[in-house]
Design a protein around this motif. Structure first.
Motif, short mmCIF file in Angstrom:
data_model
loop_
_atom_site.label_atom_id
_atom_site.label_comp_id
_atom_site.label_asym_id
_atom_site.label_seq_id
_atom_site.Cartn_x
_atom_site.Cartn_y
_atom_site.Cartn_z
N LYS A 60 50.98 40.70 42.47
CA LYS A 60 50.00 39.80 41.85
C LYS A 60 49.04 40.59 40.98
O LYS A 60 48.61 41.69 41.35
N GLU A 61 48.70 40.03 39.84
CA GLU A 61 47.92 40.76 38.84
C GLU A 61 46.62 41.33 39.40
O GLU A 61 46.25 42.47 39.09
N GLU A 62 45.94 40.57 40.23
CA GLU A 62 44.65 41.03 40.77
C GLU A 62 44.81 42.18 41.78
O GLU A 62 43.84 42.87 42.09
N GLU A 63 46.02 42.37 42.28
CA GLU A 63 46.25 43.43 43.27
C GLU A 63 46.73 44.74 42.64
O GLU A 63 46.70 45.79 43.28
N ARG A 64 47.18 44.69 41.39
CA ARG A 64 47.86 45.84 40.79
C ARG A 64 46.97 47.09 40.70
O ARG A 64 47.34 48.16 41.18
#
Length: 357
Positions: free
Chosen positions: A179-183
């Motif tokens: 997920k983008e926010e976790e990258r």
């Protein structure tokens, strides 16, 4: 014999590549392209075909290392094409994925670790995703690489180094596709666990992990009968992080506009300024130059290193980048005549392609 005549000049390298390496690479790719077209599942088939169609230059470039393999050059190409095809296929499956599950990405990339073993059993690498039936495509790519591993008399000498580079690559692919926010938090934490006194920025370390050049160099030397435990350490230290980092940073550099449109992660976007990016590229070039001096066939490695600079900066996409002309002029000047030679050849190639279309 031509097979042992490792090129020492840009002209002899280009001659060997066009006359000897590229024809065999294209034959190998045609075989895997046919196999990809027979994949039963539509999604897997589309991603396999797209990866070969849009990323075949990865195999063409990586196969240059087959020139280090002596009479084993054909076997080296077969391995390089199969291994790079796994890499590009899995990248597509993660990048344009129906899944955002890190466990799925991790299991998919176990195929790359198994491919570097002599006898690891084939697994269901698709177990954690809905698409399943690939007609043994990925399994046969793995088996092809394993056949090469079984032919290496010094597999034990390079095994830990191969797996180290593969593990870094796999970790990167998992962290950058969630997920983008976790990258970014995942990549920063991963760098913190692995930096061991490194002076790199987290995004530079991540870039260095994303290249397969070190693996191709190790396997090619092993096929050529030159590999020792000491050389395996030298190659790994020379290629990671600086040679591999330069390779992938250049790749990201020319793809900045495309990645922005697609919403894909691009490590060059994290440099605080164009000036800092230019300084860090210079640093990677200098460090790569320094680290390959101790390797056998030093001139070959220098040509590859300088060739990367010329090749990538000769891409038409550079003209569309802010400061692209200035960056090109600066890095070509640092890298010398070999980089300028490959730069000119690359621009000529793209011009010919444009006039034909």
């Amino acid at each position: 014999m031509l097979a042992y005549n490792i090129p020492k000049t840009p002209f002899t390298l280009m001659t060997a590549v066009y006359r000897k390496i590229f024809p065999v690479v294209n034959t190998e790719l045609a075989f895997w392209q046919k196999r990809a077209g027979e994949i039963p599942n539509e999604e897997l088939r589309q991603q396999a075909l797209a990866s070969i169609d849009s990323k075949r230059f990865h195999c063409l470039g990586g196969a240059v290392y087959a020139l280090l393999a002596g009479f084993g050059w054909h076997e080296a190409i077969r391995f390089i094409v199969a291994y790079q095809t796994i890499s590009d296929y899995l990248d597509n499956l993660c990048d344009r994925s129906t899944s955002l599950d890190p466990n799925d990405f991790r299991l998919l990339h176990e195929a790359m670790a198994d491919a570097l073993s002599t006898d690891n059993p084939i697994r269901n690498y698709y177990e954690l995703r809905p698409e399943q039936s690939d007609g043994e495509y990925l399994a046969d790519l793995v088996r092809t690489c394993q056949k090469t591993m079984r032919r290496l008399e010094v597999h034990d000498a390079i095994r830990q180094h191969l797996l180290k580079l593969e593990q870094l690559y796999a970790d990167l692919q998992v962290h950058k596709h969630v997920k983008e926010e976790e990258r970014i938090p995942r990549l920063v934490n991963w760098y913190g666990e692995n930096k061991h006194g490194s002076s790199l920025f987290w995004y530079e370390f991540s870039a260095a992990a994303g290249s397969t050049l070190g693996i191709f160099c190790l396997v090619s030397y092993a096929l050529g009968g030159k590999m020792t435990a000491s050389l395996a350490e030298q190659v790994t230290a020379a290629y990671f992080p600086f040679m591999q980092g330069l390779h992938i940073l250049l790749d990201y550099y020319i793809d900045q506009q495309e990645d922005k449109i697609e919403g894909d992660l691009n490590f060059c976007s994290y440099f605080e300024s164009q000036q800092l990016m230019k300084e860090r590229f210079r640093y990677f070039i200098d460090q790569a130059d320094s680290h390959i001096q101790a390797l056998p066939d030093r001139r070959f490695h220098e040509m590859v290193h300088h060739g990367l600079v010329g090749l990538y900066l000769g891409d038409p996409k550079v003209k569309k980048l802010d400061g692209g002309g200035e960056m090109t002029s600066c890095l070509l000047q640092i890298s010398g005549y070999q980089a300028r030679f490959f730069h000119w050849n690359t621009k000529l190639y793209h011009w010919k392609q444009k006039t034909r279309s």
